[in-house]
Design a protein around this motif. Structure first.
Motif, PDB file in Angstrom:
ATOM      1  N   ILE A  52       0.838  -1.197   0.000  1.00 58.09           N
ATOM      2  CA  ILE A  52       0.000   0.000   0.000  1.00 58.09           C
ATOM      3  C   ILE A  52       0.876   1.252   0.000  1.00 58.09           C
ATOM      4  N   ARG A  53       1.903   1.236   0.836  1.00 53.15           N
ATOM      5  CA  ARG A  53       2.787   2.403   0.914  1.00 53.15           C
ATOM      6  C   ARG A  53       3.474   2.679  -0.421  1.00 53.15           C
ATOM      7  N   ARG A  54       3.842   1.648  -1.144  1.00 55.62           N
ATOM      8  CA  ARG A  54       4.477   1.862  -2.445  1.00 55.62           C
ATOM      9  C   ARG A  54       3.530   2.569  -3.406  1.00 55.62           C
ATOM     10  N   LEU A  55       2.267   2.157  -3.408  1.00 51.81           N
ATOM     11  CA  LEU A  55       1.296   2.811  -4.292  1.00 51.81           C
ATOM     12  C   LEU A  55       1.086   4.270  -3.904  1.00 51.81           C
ATOM     13  N   ILE A  56       1.002   4.544  -2.602  1.00 55.46           N
ATOM     14  CA  ILE A  56       0.813   5.927  -2.162  1.00 55.46           C
ATOM     15  C   ILE A  56       2.012   6.787  -2.554  1.00 55.46           C
ATOM     16  N   ALA A  57       3.219   6.265  -2.313  1.00 57.77           N
ATOM     17  CA  ALA A  57       4.428   7.024  -2.649  1.00 57.77           C
ATOM     18  C   ALA A  57       4.516   7.303  -4.143  1.00 57.77           C
ATOM     19  N   GLY A  58       4.069   6.359  -4.948  1.00 56.60           N
ATOM     20  CA  GLY A  58       4.122   6.546  -6.388  1.00 56.60           C
ATOM     21  C   GLY A  58       3.097   7.532  -6.912  1.00 56.60           C
ATOM     22  N   ARG A  59       1.925   7.581  -6.285  1.00 56.28           N
ATOM     23  CA  ARG A  59       0.852   8.449  -6.757  1.00 56.28           C
ATOM     24  C   ARG A  59       0.858   9.817  -6.075  1.00 56.28           C
ATOM     25  N   TYR A  60       1.075   9.829  -4.772  1.00 55.03           N
ATOM     26  CA  TYR A  60       1.006  11.068  -3.999  1.00 55.03           C
ATOM     27  C   TYR A  60       2.223  11.169  -3.070  1.00 55.03           C
ATOM     28  N   PRO A  61       3.381  11.473  -3.620  1.00 53.53           N
ATOM     29  CA  PRO A  61       4.611  11.477  -2.808  1.00 53.53           C
ATOM     30  C   PRO A  61       4.623  12.526  -1.701  1.00 53.53           C
ATOM     31  N   GLU A  69       2.310  -1.144  10.995  1.00 56.05           N
ATOM     32  CA  GLU A  69       3.534  -1.943  10.945  1.00 56.05           C
ATOM     33  C   GLU A  69       4.795  -1.118  10.706  1.00 56.05           C
ATOM     34  N   TYR A  70       4.708  -0.015   9.989  1.00 51.33           N
ATOM     35  CA  TYR A  70       5.912   0.727   9.613  1.00 51.33           C
ATOM     36  C   TYR A  70       5.912   2.183  10.084  1.00 51.33           C
ATOM     37  N   GLY A  71       5.008   2.521  11.005  1.00 52.19           N
ATOM     38  CA  GLY A  71       5.093   3.805  11.665  1.00 52.19           C
ATOM     39  C   GLY A  71       4.649   4.993  10.832  1.00 52.19           C
ATOM     40  N   GLU A  72       5.211   6.154  11.161  1.00 53.03           N
ATOM     41  CA  GLU A  72       4.769   7.421  10.596  1.00 53.03           C
ATOM     42  C   GLU A  72       5.752   7.973   9.568  1.00 53.03           C
ATOM     43  N   ASP A  73       5.201   8.564   8.530  1.00 58.04           N
ATOM     44  CA  ASP A  73       5.979   9.266   7.514  1.00 58.04           C
ATOM     45  C   ASP A  73       5.199  10.536   7.161  1.00 58.04           C
ATOM     46  N   ARG A  74       5.726  11.692   7.519  1.00 58.68           N
ATOM     47  CA  ARG A  74       5.067  12.974   7.309  1.00 58.68           C
ATOM     48  C   ARG A  74       3.651  13.003   7.906  1.00 58.68           C
ATOM     49  N   PRO A  75       3.507  12.675   9.182  1.00 59.67           N
ATOM     50  CA  PRO A  75       2.165  12.625   9.782  1.00 59.67           C
ATOM     51  C   PRO A  75       1.478  13.972   9.871  1.00 59.67           C
ATOM     52  N   ASP A  76       2.212  15.070   9.698  1.00 60.44           N
ATOM     53  CA  ASP A  76       1.619  16.404   9.755  1.00 60.44           C
ATOM     54  C   ASP A  76       1.261  16.950   8.379  1.00 60.44           C
ATOM     55  N   ALA A  77       1.343  16.120   7.355  1.00 64.41           N
ATOM     56  CA  ALA A  77       0.987  16.561   6.008  1.00 64.41           C
ATOM     57  C   ALA A  77      -0.501  16.913   5.935  1.00 64.41           C
ATOM     58  N   GLU A  78      -0.861  17.661   4.913  1.00 64.15           N
ATOM     59  CA  GLU A  78      -2.266  18.052   4.747  1.00 64.15           C
ATOM     60  C   GLU A  78      -3.143  16.832   4.510  1.00 64.15           C
ATOM     61  N   GLN A  79      -2.617  15.856   3.763  1.00 60.89           N
ATOM     62  CA  GLN A  79      -3.337  14.611   3.483  1.00 60.89           C
ATOM     63  C   GLN A  79      -2.509  13.454   4.043  1.00 60.89           C
ATOM     64  N   VAL A  80      -3.118  12.643   4.881  1.00 61.94           N
ATOM     65  CA  VAL A  80      -2.402  11.535   5.523  1.00 61.94           C
ATOM     66  C   VAL A  80      -3.223  10.262   5.386  1.00 61.94           C
ATOM     67  N   TRP A  81      -2.593   9.226   4.842  1.00 62.18           N
ATOM     68  CA  TRP A  81      -3.231   7.914   4.752  1.00 62.18           C
ATOM     69  C   TRP A  81      -2.934   7.132   6.026  1.00 62.18           C
TER      70      TRP A  81
END
Length: 261
Positions: A52-61, A69-81
Motif C-alpha cells: 500500500i505504501r508503495r502505491l501511495i508514494a508513487g501516486r502522492y509522494p 507496521e511501519y510507523g509514521e511518515d510525514r504525519p503532519d501533512a495536509e493529506q495523511v493515509w
C-alpha cells in the motif's frame, strides 16, 4: 466518486491481492507483545502495508502515511493515509474470515475517506464525500444504517470484553444487559455491519488511530455516528462508540461516560 475515493478502492484491492493468498496458508508469524501479552503480526500484515505504501508514494509522494507496521511518515501533512493492513490478525491466524484491510485518508485533521475491505467475501465498504457503498462482485450497493430507537431493540457488538478495564467492563455489561442481542469477535467487520444496517452499536476501547480512522467515514456516510465515550469526536483515548441510530448514542453513553477517559 472522488479521486481519493477511487484511489482508496485501488489500495484496498492491492491489500487484498497481497494478504488473501496467505490466509489459511503458510506465513511467518511474530509476537510484538513481549511481556505485555500476545500481540501477533504476520508476514501478510507487513507485506500488505508495504505494498500500500508503495502505491501511495508513487501516486502522492507529498502525502503522509501512518501505518501499524511501519510507523509514521510525514504525519503532519495536509493529506495523511492511515493504514491497518490486517485488522483482526488473531482472526487471520485462527483461520476465521472476519479480518479486514482498513484504509483511511485524513484531511484537515479528520478522516474524510474510509475503506473496510473483506477479501474473503470480495467486499469493499467505502465511505466518503460521494456517500457510502458496498462494492462486491462488480456491483455497487448503497449503504444505510437502520432505525433503532431503543437499546432494548439493538444488536450490539464488541471484539472481546476481556479487553476492557474494570470500569469499562462494567459499562459494557450494563449496555449488553439492556440490548436485545450481542455478538463478539467481529473486529472491524462489525463496523461495516453498522453501515450496512445489520448491527446497531459497537463499543470498543484501547484502539489505535489505525483501528478506528477508516470506519468513521464509512459509518457517517451511511447515516450513523462515531464518537468517543464522552460523546465527542474519536481521539487518542481509544474508546470508540459507533451507532447507526443517533437515539442510541445518548442511551449508551449513560453507561459509557462513567468509564470514559
Amino acid at each position: 466518486m472522488t479521486e481519493y475515493e477511487l484511489f482508496a478502492i485501488e489500495l484496498a484491492r492491492e491489500a487484498a491481492r497481497v494478504s488473501l493468498p496467505y490466509f489459511r496458508g503458510a506465513y511467518e508469524q511474530m509476537d510484538k507483545g513481549g511481556a505485555g501479552g500476545f500481540d501477533p503480526v504476520t508476514q501478510a500484515d507487513r507485506e500488505a502495508e508495504a505494498a500500500i505504501r508503495r502505491l501511495i508514494a508513487g501516486r502522492y509522494p507529498d502525502h503522509g502515511v501512518i501505518g501499524e507496521e511501519y510507523g509514521e511518515d510525514r504525519p503532519d501533512a495536509e493529506q495523511v493515509w492511515i493504514l491497518d493492513p490486517i485488522d483482526g490478525t488473531r482472526a487471520f491466524i485462527a483461520g476465521l474470515p472476519l479480518w479486514t484491510n482498513l484504509i483511511a485518508l485524513r484531511s484537515e485533521g479528520r478522516p474524510a475517506v474510509g475503506v473496510i475491505g473483506q477479501p474473503c467475501l470480495d467486499e469493499v465498504f467505502l465511505g466518503g464525500p460521494s456517500g457510502a457503498r458496498l462494492l462486491k462482485g462488480g456491483h455497487e450497493t448503497p449503504l444505510a444504517v437502520r432505525e433503532c430507537a431503543h437499546l432494548n431493540e439493538a444488536v450490539i457488538a464488541t471484539t472481546d470484553p476481556d479487553l476492557f478495564t474494570g470500569a469499562e467492563l462494567g459499562a459494557w455489561t450494563q449496555v449488553r444487559a439492556a440490548a436485545r442481542l450481542a455478538r463478539l469477535g467481529c473486529d472491524a467487520y462489525a463496523y461495516a455491519m453498522v453501515a450496512a444496517g445489520r448491527i446497531d452499536l459497537v463499543a470498543e476501547s484501547a484502539l489505535k488511530v489505525w483501528d478506528w480512522s477508516a470506519l468513521v467515514p464509512v459509518i457517517e456516510a451511511a447515516g450513523g455516528h462515531v464518537s468517543n465515550w464522552r460523546g465527542g469526536a474519536p481521539d487518542g483515548t481509544g474508546q470508540i462508540l459507533a451507532v447507526g441510530d443517533a437515539r442510541l448514542k445518548d442511551q449508551a453513553l449513560v453507561a459509557f461516560r462513567r468509564a470514559a477517559l
